[in-house]
Structures are given as C-alpha cells and as structure tokens.
Design a protein around this motif. Structure first.
Motif: not given
Ligand SMILES: [Mg+2]
Ligand SMILES: Nc1nc2c(ncn2[C@@H]2O[C@H](COP(=O)(O)OP(=O)(O)O)[C@@H](O)[C@H]2O)c(=O)[nH]1
Length: 347
Positions: A14, A26, A69, A71
């Motif tokens: 991130t 985030e 991103d 995750q």
């Molecule tokens: Mg992250």
C-alpha cells in the motif's frame, strides 16, 4: 498497461501503491478485509511535452498505467474463499506483477528475509497454476475416455507446463508454453512477467545480491517515496537530490515495466489532440492503427511516419518532409518507440 502490486502482508504494497499513484490511506471492503484498490497514473514523457508545445493542441493525452494494490497474499487464502476468488480474478487480468518484498525490519515480523519472502510468493503462483493445469488435464483424459477428440496440442502443452511446475519453476522460464492459443485462456500466474520491487529502508539503496531466480529486480524505498510523492514538485526535487534519487519511484517503475513487457510508445499529433499510445514493441503498423481506432485498422492504406528525434531535429513537420525524413510505410511496418504516425485510411 495494467500492473498488479502483490506481496506478503506488511511488505509495503500500500505504501508503494500510494507512492506510485500519489494517494494516501488504505481501503477496506464492507466485510472488513482489504480490497483490491485501483489507481491510474499518466506516464511522464518529455517527447510528448515537446510535441504538445509544438502543436498546441486542445488536448494532450499521456499514456496511462493502472496499478492494482492486490492486498493480502497469502494467509487470507484459506480463510476468505470469496475474497480469494476476487483476488484471483484481478490477478489474472493484469499484464505483469510488481512483487513487493520487505527489506526493512518490522516491529511484529522482525528482520527481513527477501529470498524467503520472494520464494513464498513464487510458490503461490506455482501452486495456483499446478491446480489449473492438473484440473484441465483430468478433464481432458475423462473426455478422451468418452471418445472425444482433443484440440490441437493442448494436452502436450499442459504436460510440458506440469513438468516445469513440478520442478518448482515458474512458467515464465518458457513463455511460449502459456502464450499458445490452446493455453492462453488459462492466464497462468507464474507465466506473467514480474518485477521484484525490493522495499528498502530510507538509508539503503542497494539491491540484495542474487536473491531472485527467474526475475528482474529493482529497489524502491517505499516509505521515503510515499513521503516525497506528497510534497510539492519543488520540494520533492530538493528532497530527491539529498537522497541521490534522480527520478521518482513512479518514473523508474514505469520505465522498468515498459522494458520488461517490451512495450513502446508512439504518438499521434494534430490540432485537436497530441497523444501517446502504448503498444508491444514492433507491432505491425496496421495493428497499431487499430489501437487508435478500429476504422483505421480496417481501412488502413499507409502510415506516414517520422521518428521523434528526426522531427525534433528538423524543427517541424514541413522541414522534416523536405529533408526526406517522413516515410510512407505499409501494413507490416514494425512500429518503433518514438514514432510519430499519421494513419491514412478509408472508411
Ligand atoms: Mg496494504
Ligand atoms: N521502515 C520502513 N517501513 C515501511 C516501508 N514501507 C512500508 N513500511 C511500513 O510497513 C508497514 C506496512 O506497510 P503497508 O504498505 O501497509 O504494507 P502492505 O500490507 O503490504 O500493504 C507500515 O507500517 C509502513 O509504514 C519502508 O520502506 N521502510
């Protein structure tokens, strides 16, 4: 170009995503766990800047890079089936991965081990692909038993894939296997190009030696870069000089990604718009025309081409033409990085 940022928890995905897309914060899904986040950035290009100053168009359009991103890998794998399948769907759609590995000590995870973390991610790719290839091969044998014909060389190709994967190697070592028409649809993860992004501490700009097999690597100082991405242009330049960073992380990551994916940029120019387009290197002119507009591809006649360097040196199009630097090229002309193209076409 779409790039997926992937890495273990707390590796700095991130942070790096924010540095690249100049964001903060985030995101999480309503369920509470992190969601894939998407960000797009314009690719800086001094050639486009010059063209834009020269033509003074109504609009200037940069090439775009999209970052995702992605995750949480692994760990969430078993526990959140739904999230994992969403993640896999996103992963299959990206053109390449930026694989973030932690190279700073973390209060809860301790000292970094880049080689170990890299291998763990590579194993995830390999295991996912093994599952895909085995499942498909089982289906093929079942169909063969029922007397069905097998298409082309799908079975042979998949068996060659299995051999590589069983040897704990990524399909990247033999890109042709996964790029064939029979196997392309499986979008094998370990076949996608990867760029290892080693996330160093602020005071370290060295790449760990020989830690990554079958992958290119570069250093980014994530935290430092994120802080810089939030400064003004002038402040960032001064800051960068202090830390010996010539270009931003964004510029360096984009440049490496273009090289890794063997991409090139061509330009279209005019009073309305000056625009940069991203294509695979050496794409035939007629296909490059299709990137701009399908009509241009269908009705393609000729491409009028001048290299950026030639136009820049000549000063303007008319002078370049007088000097014989403007060429007429046919359908199969392999477009080069920096070409300025005027497509002639019939509708
Ligand atoms: Mg992250
Ligand atoms: N020292 C140091 N810490 C970092 C760096 N990059 C990220 N961190 C920290 O590591 C933690 C996890 O970072 P984050 O980007 O959220 O990781 P993610 O889980 O991979 O998305 C945060 O507390 C960051 O501030 C770095 O380059 N150096």
């Amino acid at each position: 170009m779409k790039l997926g940022i992937i890495g273990l928890a707390r590796s700095g995905k991130t942070t790096i995503f924010n540095a690249l897309t100049q964001r903060t914060g985030e995101s999480t899904t309503p369920g509470g766990h992190a969601a894939p986040v998407l960000g797009a950035v314009s690719v800086a290009d001094s050639r486009l800047d010059w063209l834009s100053q020269h033509y003074k168009p109504k609009k200037t359009t940069h090439a775009q890079v999209t970052y995702l991103d992605l995750q949480g890998l692994p760990g969430v794998l078993e526990s959140h089936q739904e999230y994992m399948s969403l993640l896999l769907t996103h992963m299959r759609q990206v053109e390449a991965f930026l694989l973030v590995v932690r190279n700073f000590s973390d209060p809860s995870l301790g000292e970094p081990d880049v080689k170990h973390d890299f291998r763990e991610l590579e194993d995830e790719f390999i295991i996912a692909d093994l599952g895909t290839a085995e499942k498909r091969l089982e289906k093929i044998s079942a169909e063969q038993k029922k007397g069905k014909k097998v298409f082309g060389s799908e079975k042979d190709l998949l068996e060659s894939c299995l051999e590589i994967l069983n040897a704990e190697k990524p399909l990247r070592v033999k890109p042709d296997l996964a790029a064939a028409p029979e196997t392309r649809g499986f979008t094998f993860l370990s076949a996608k190009p990867i760029l290892v992004v080693v996330n160093n501490t602020d005071d370290d700009d060295r790449l760990p030696e020989a830690a990554f097999e079958y992958a290119e690597a570069m250093v980014v100082r994530g935290k430092l870069e994120m802080e810089m991405a939030q400064l003004s242009e002038a402040e960032a330049t001064a800051f960068r000089q202090d830390f010996g960073l010539a270009d931003s992380a964004l510029d360096r990551v984009v440049a490496r990604s273009y090289a890794l994916l063997q991409l090139a940029t061509f330009f279209t120019v005019g009073d309305d718009e000056v625009r940069a387009w991203t294509i695979p290197r050496d794409l035939p002119a007629q296909e490059a025309a299709g990137v701009v507009h399908t009509d241009m591809q269908k009705g393609f006649i000729r491409a009028e081409v001048v290299a950026y360097e030639d136009l820049h040196r000549a000063g303007d199009f008319a002078s370049a033409r007088k000097l014989g630097l403007v060429r007429l090229e046919g359908k199969t002309y392999p477009v080069r990085d920096g070409d300025i193209i005027n497509f002639r076409f019939n509708v």
